[in-house]
Design a protein around this motif. Structure first.
Motif: not given
Length: 120
Positions: A52-72
Motif C-alpha cells: 500500500d502507499l498510504i501507511l503509518p510512518g514512511q510512505s509506500g513509495f519510500e519503502f519501495c525505494r529502500k527495498l530496491k536499493a538494498d542488494p538483499i
C-alpha cells in the motif's frame, strides 16, 4: 508454497486480499507498516511484496525505494496496491522501483493474474 508479504494498514483490505491470495494457493504474511515489513524481511524473504502507499510512518513509495536499493531485497517483485489512481502516482510508483501498480478496490482475478505473472 509461494510466500507474499502484504503491507497494508487497512484491516478490511488486508483480509480481502489475504483471502484472494490464499484461495489462489499463496501463503500470506500481513504487516501494517513499512517498519513492520522491514522486521519481517529480516526473518523471512517473500517471493513477492504487495505494498500500500498510504501507511503509518514512511510512505509506500519510500519503502519501495529502500527495498530496491538494498542488494538483499532488490530482486523481490513489488506490486503497489493503492487507492491513489492518478498518472502521477503511477509514475512515482515506477520511479520508486515498483514492478506493477494496481488500483483498489482490486478484484480477485486481477490480483491473482498480477501476482502469478511475477512468481509462478
Amino acid at each position: 508454497m509461494k510466500k507474499v508479504l502484504l503491507v497494508e494498514d487497512s484491516l478490511t483490505e488486508s483480509e480481502k486480499m489475504t483471502r484472494y491470495l490464499e484461495q489462489g494457493g499463496y501463503s500470506v504474511y500481513e504487516v501494517r507498516s513499512g517498519e513492520e515489513a522491514q522486521l519481517r524481511l529480516k526473518q523471512q524473504k517473500p517471493d513477492l511484496i504487495l505494498l500500500d502507499l498510504i501507511l503509518p510512518g514512511q510512505s509506500g513509495f519510500e519503502f519501495c525505494r529502500k527495498l530496491k536499493a538494498d542488494p538483499i531485497t532488490k530482486a523481490i517483485p513489488v506490486v503497489i496496491c493503492s487507492t491513489k489512481n492518478t498518472d502521477v502516482d503511477k509514475t512515482w510508483g515506477t520511479m520508486s522501483g515498483a514492478d506493477a501498480y494496481l488500483v483498489k478496490p482490486v478484484d480477485e482475478n486481477t490480483l491473482l493474474q498480477t501476482v502469478n505473472k511475477f512468481i509462478r
